[in-house]
Motif scaffolding. Structure first.
Motif, mmCIF file in Angstrom:
data_model
loop_
_atom_site.group_PDB
_atom_site.id
_atom_site.type_symbol
_atom_site.label_atom_id
_atom_site.label_comp_id
_atom_site.label_asym_id
_atom_site.label_seq_id
_atom_site.Cartn_x
_atom_site.Cartn_y
_atom_site.Cartn_z
ATOM 1 N N GLU A 158 0.828 -1.217 0.000
ATOM 2 C CA GLU A 158 0.000 0.000 0.000
ATOM 3 C C GLU A 158 0.857 1.260 0.000
ATOM 4 O O GLU A 158 0.340 2.369 -0.183
ATOM 5 C CB GLU A 158 -0.929 0.025 1.220
ATOM 6 C CG GLU A 158 -1.911 -1.143 1.276
ATOM 7 C CD GLU A 158 -2.915 -1.139 0.123
ATOM 8 O OE1 GLU A 158 -3.312 -0.048 -0.310
ATOM 9 O OE2 GLU A 158 -3.280 -2.239 -0.349
ATOM 10 N N THR A 159 2.177 1.108 0.251
ATOM 11 C CA THR A 159 3.042 2.293 0.330
ATOM 12 C C THR A 159 3.586 2.641 -1.051
ATOM 13 O O THR A 159 3.548 1.819 -1.968
ATOM 14 C CB THR A 159 4.233 2.041 1.276
ATOM 15 O OG1 THR A 159 5.009 0.949 0.756
ATOM 16 C CG2 THR A 159 3.768 1.708 2.676
ATOM 17 N N SER A 160 4.102 3.852 -1.175
ATOM 18 C CA SER A 160 4.724 4.263 -2.442
ATOM 19 C C SER A 160 6.168 3.799 -2.455
ATOM 20 O O SER A 160 6.809 3.759 -1.410
ATOM 21 C CB SER A 160 4.711 5.785 -2.569
ATOM 22 O OG SER A 160 3.419 6.252 -2.408
ATOM 23 N N PRO A 161 6.685 3.471 -3.645
ATOM 24 C CA PRO A 161 8.094 3.075 -3.699
ATOM 25 C C PRO A 161 8.995 4.180 -3.138
ATOM 26 O O PRO A 161 8.862 5.335 -3.508
ATOM 27 C CB PRO A 161 8.348 2.874 -5.199
ATOM 28 C CG PRO A 161 7.006 2.607 -5.775
ATOM 29 C CD PRO A 161 6.037 3.398 -4.955
ATOM 30 N N GLY A 162 9.832 3.821 -2.197
ATOM 31 C CA GLY A 162 10.741 4.804 -1.593
ATOM 32 C C GLY A 162 12.175 4.397 -1.832
ATOM 33 O O GLY A 162 12.458 3.482 -2.598
#
Lengths: 262, 164
Positions: free
Chosen positions: A145-149
Motif C-alpha cells: 500500500e506504500t509508495s516506492p521509496g
C-alpha cells in the motif's frame, strides 16, 4: 534503453545503502527486465547479486527468501512446494519463459509493487512479511500500500503453517501478464483471498474470506464472491473492463475454493 | 553523460576474456562485439528468446543482462555447443522445422538447456519450457516433432568429447 554512468557490485548492504542515499540518481538493480525498457539516465547502478540474497532458507518456523532470488528458483524450489504446495509454481510458470524467469527477481517484483504481479498476489495469502534495510520488518499487505521509496528490500519471510493453497489467473494469451490473478489459502484459522492485476496492486479481501467456513457450501461461496466484488475495487485497461474483471473475480474464487476443498 | 568503464573478466565458451566495457552495455552487444554472431536481437523487449545464452549453465536473455554482471561467470553461446547443436539441427531439417532460421540459435540454446534440466520431459513440459521462444514461421508443430525425435534418439546425439 536506460543509461548508467557507473556499475558497482556492492560487497555489503551497508555499502548499497550508502550509495543509494549518496545520490538521488543512483539506483538498485534487480532483474532489470522492466527497467531496461525505460530511457532514464542513472548515475550508479547498485548491483546486489554478490550479497548471497538469492537463497531460499528454512529457518525452522519460517521460510526466508532473499530479494535476489529469481522466479525460476521460486518455481522449482522443493522447500517452497513442500511447505506451500504448488502456489508459487502456478503463480510464476506463466510469466514469459524460463530464460526470463532466470533473471526476474522476487525482490524486483515485490519492491516495484507491480500491479500485474502474480507472485505478490500469491505471497499475500501466505502471511508474508518483508524485511527492508532501513524500514525494518512489516507485513507485505502494508508494504504494497506504500509508495516506492529509497530503501532496499532484503528478504521476504513466510510463516510455516498447515495450509492449503491455490493460485489461478486468467490471461488473454499464454505468457502475457494476467487480466486477473487470484490466490486463496485455507489455514486452521480460516481462509485468505487475494486478487491481483485488478488492474491495480494486489490486495487481500479479509471480509469476503471471513464468510467462508472450512468447507463452504455453494451459497456461502456465492456470498464470498459477492463480498469480494464489493470489497475490492476493479478497473479497466486494454486487457479487460472493470465489469469483466468483477465477473472474473467470482469465477476464479469459485474455482479456487473448489480446488482447495477437493 | 560521462561514463566510467568497468573491467569485466569472464569465460566465454571456455576461453578467458578480460574487457573494459561501458557500465550499461548489454550482454548481447558485448558478445556480438566479440564476434559471437549466433546471438540474434529480436524483440528487444525480453519476450522472444532469440538472444538466449547460458550464464553459469542457466539459459538467460542476453538482451536483459548487463555485461558487467557476468564478471567472474561462465557464458556459453551456440558457438560453444556446436556439436550438439548440429546434431539437433539434423532433426529440425528432417521435420521442416526451420524456415527463416532467425529464431533457431535461441531455440537450440534453450532446448539444450532443457535437456540438461529435465529428464524425459512430456510434450506439455517441453511446451512450457520453450514458451519463451517465439517463432513466426513454423507454427511450432514441426519444431515439436523435431524436439521429440531428438530427445527420443538422445543416446546417439551425445557429444563425443571436446564439446560443452
Amino acid at each position: 534503453m536506460f543509461e548508467l554512468k557507473e556499475f558497482c557490485a556492492v560487497q555489503s548492504l551497508e555499502q548499497a545503502d550508502r550509495l543509494l542515499h549518496s545520490d538521488r540518481k543512483n539506483v538498485i538493480l534487480g532483474g532489470m527486465l522492466w527497467m531496461r525498457m525505460g530511457t532514464r539516465q542513472f548515475h550508479t547502478g547498485i548491483d546486489l547479486s554478490q550479497l548471497g540474497l538469492d537463497r531460499i532458507k528454512d529457518t525452522g518456523d519460517h521460510i526466508e527468501i532473499g530479494a535476489m532470488t529469481c522466479l525460476r528458483q521460486v518455481e522449482t524450489s522443493p522447500v517452497l512446494e513442500e511447505n506451500f504446495g504448488t502456489i508459487f509454481k502456478d503463480a510464476v510458470s506463466g510469466i514469459v519463459g524460463v530464460q526470463f524467469r532466470n533473471l526476474a527477481t522476487l525482490g524486483g517484483s515485490v519492491f516495484s509493487r507491480f500491479s500485474f504481479s502474480d507472485v505478490s498476489t500469491a505471497l499475500l495469502v501466505l502471511g508474508t512479511r518483508v524485511r527492508l534495510y532501513r524500514g525494518g520488518d512489516m507485513p507485505l499487505s502494508d508494504f504494497l500500500e506504500t509508495s516506492p521509496g529509497r530503501d532496499i528490500l532484503v528478504s521476504l519471510s513466510i510463516p510455516k503453517q498447515t495450509i492449503d493453497t491455490v493460485y489461478l489467473s486468467h490471461r488473454k494469451s499464454a505468457t502475457d501478464v494476467p487480466v486477473l490473478g487470484a490466490a486463496l489459502a485455507r489455514t486452521p484459522q480460516g481462509w485468505h483471498i487475494a486478487l491481483g492485476a485488478r488492474p491495480s496492486r494486489a490486495r487481500l479481501a479479509p471480509k469476503a474470506a471471513g464468510l467462508l467456513p472450512r468447507v463452504p457450501d455453494p451459497e456461502q461461496v456465492e456470498a464470498a464472491c459477492a463480498a469480494v466484488q464489493e470489497e475490492l475495487g476493479f478497473g479497466s485497461n486494454p486487457r479487460g473492463s472493470e465489469a469483466y474483471r468483477r465477473h472474473l473475480a467470482g469465477v476464479l474464487i469459485k474455482r479456487g475454493v473448489r480446488a482447495i476443498c477437493r | 553523460m560521462q561514463v566510467n568503464k568497468f573491467k569485466v573478466s569472464c569465460t566465454i565458451n571456455g576461453a578467458g576474456y578480460e574487457e573494459e566495457i561501458a557500465p550499461d552495455l548489454l550482454l548481447i552487444d558485448f558478445l556480438r562485439g566479440l564476434g559471437f554472431l549466433s546471438i540474434k536481437q529480436g524483440c528487444d523487449t525480453t519476450n522472444c528468446g532469440l538472444c538466449t545464452v547460458w550464464v553459469d549453465d542457466r539459459p538467460v536473455l542476453s538482451c536483459a543482462v548487463p555485461a558487467a554482471r557476468i564478471h567472474g561467470k561462465a557464458v556459453t553461446t551456440l558457438e560453444g555447443v556446436r556439436e550438439k547443436a548440429e546434431a539437433f539441427a539434423g532433426f529440425m531439417a528432417e521435420q521442416g522445422a526451420d524456415q527463416c532460421g532467425f529464431c533457431s540459435p535461441g531455440l537450440v540454446m534453450n532446448i539444450l538447456a532443457m535437456e540438461k534440466e529435465l529428464d524425459n520431459p512430456s510434450p506439455e513440459e517441453i511446451r512450457a519450457y520453450l514458451a519463451g521462444n517465439l517463432c513466426r514461421c513454423t507454427g511450432y508443430a514441426s519444431q515439436m516433432r523435431a524436439i521429440e525425435a531428438y530427445l527420443a534418439a538422445r543416446p546417439y546425439c551425445k557429444p563425443r568429447g571436446g564439446d560443452q
